[in-house]
Design an enzyme around this catalytic site. Sequence first.
Site, short mmCIF file in Angstrom:
data_model
loop_
_atom_site.label_atom_id
_atom_site.label_comp_id
_atom_site.label_asym_id
_atom_site.label_seq_id
_atom_site.Cartn_x
_atom_site.Cartn_y
_atom_site.Cartn_z
N ASP A 198 0.83 -1.21 0.00
CA ASP A 198 0.00 0.00 0.00
C ASP A 198 0.86 1.25 0.00
O ASP A 198 2.05 1.20 0.29
CB ASP A 198 -0.89 0.01 1.25
CG ASP A 198 -0.08 0.00 2.55
OD1 ASP A 198 0.82 -0.85 2.67
OD2 ASP A 198 -0.34 0.86 3.41
N GLU A 233 0.09 -1.23 5.59
CA GLU A 233 1.09 -0.80 6.60
C GLU A 233 0.87 0.65 6.98
O GLU A 233 1.00 1.04 8.14
CB GLU A 233 2.50 -1.00 6.03
CG GLU A 233 3.62 -0.78 7.04
CD GLU A 233 4.28 0.59 6.98
OE1 GLU A 233 5.27 0.78 7.69
OE2 GLU A 233 3.80 1.48 6.24
ZN LIG Z 1 6.76 2.46 4.13
#
Ligand SMILES: [Zn+2]
Length: 414
Positions: free
Chosen positions: A84, A177
């Site tokens: 992401d 994340e």
């Molecule tokens: Zn990163």
Amino acid sequence: MHIQRQRLLDRFLQYTRIGTTADPNTQDYPSSRGQWLLGEILTKQLKEMGILDAEQDHYGLVWGTIPATVDGPVPTILFNAHLDTSPEAPGDHCKPQVIENYQGGDIPLLSGDSIRISESPELEQLIGKTLVTTDGKTLLGADDKAGVAAIMELANVLMEHPHIPHGPIRILFTCDEEIGRGTRHFDLAKAGAIAGYTLDGGASGTIDVETFSADLATITFHGINTHPSVGKGKMVNALRAACRFVANLPLDHLAPESTSQREGFLHPYVLHSSVSEASVQILLRDFETAKLDEYAQYLKQLAQDAMQDEPRLRIDVQIEEQYRNLGDKLCEFPLAADLAEQAYKRLDRPCKRDAIRGGSDGSLMSHLGLPTPNLSVGQYNIHSVKEFACLDEMLAAVEHALVLTQLWSDQGRV
Ligand SMILES: [Zn+2]
């Protein structure tokens, strides 16, 4: 060392063109379709390299194993990057621009803006290198597609050259994340590794061995709403209370605006409010985990004081743990960072150990039982439309990872 520079660049460009912005406003996992899409492509590419166990699991995480080329008991290590990109800047329709042999000076972007040396002094160190920017309208997503591309190239090189001695290497690409969900579906047993490395860092030669410890405080203010025409002596405005509370937080110390290096802070960053109810979210950050309790006590005291001033006001303080300093766990297994350092030495490159004023998937993985420092991969100006990446440093990251795999395999055989 068999690394193919053009292939690395082509992969990176391909991945940046797939929008994978994380969306904090959904509970879907992963939070955006692009992450499924990129994960599918990576799984297919890993299979094409001959990594037969490559799979995208039902959460969207991509797993695979580069099989050992040596016999005997050799430790398994893991390389990780996240699919992401940050929701803090637009990520769809990224148009990467390659600058070969950067000659110094400000970098004009197609949007009319530019990446200025005054704002990005690191550019001075990158003269002669190949840089990748966007057109200035989106982020590049080198955070962390530089890491993804570097790990894919590492896998490709090792699969093409089975004479290079190494133990089993696990590959893991995680989702979301950037919104703190990177390890929600991380499976320690499935990882089956003794140590891990996130490739999610900046300038070459940095080993991040510490992160902040982090808690989230949610402070809810319960007021009393009336029609404003009859508010006299009755109304207790939660919005006013919340604003007073935030205004009482320190700004000349213990704030992101006034701290650096190893200093911690309290960071109010979300306010939802009406007259009857307001809620403020505050990030608590410090490298010393014990300090977080002091910060929480301080917030509770401020809440007590506010309720004493206005007894009809009710204030709840909720504290949630977010992540803990990577260093608290890495120090129990120093070999993970020591070998990363030795790999730089073997390449005759300078390196330094550093601390991230933030978190990483590595801090959560380390606390789950997989010691995981973070390594540089040439990301700059992350989370911004002025983000750029340095191809030479991505390549250096692959070289470093190759040496690192060999040092680990030597460990197993002594
Ligand atoms: Zn990163």
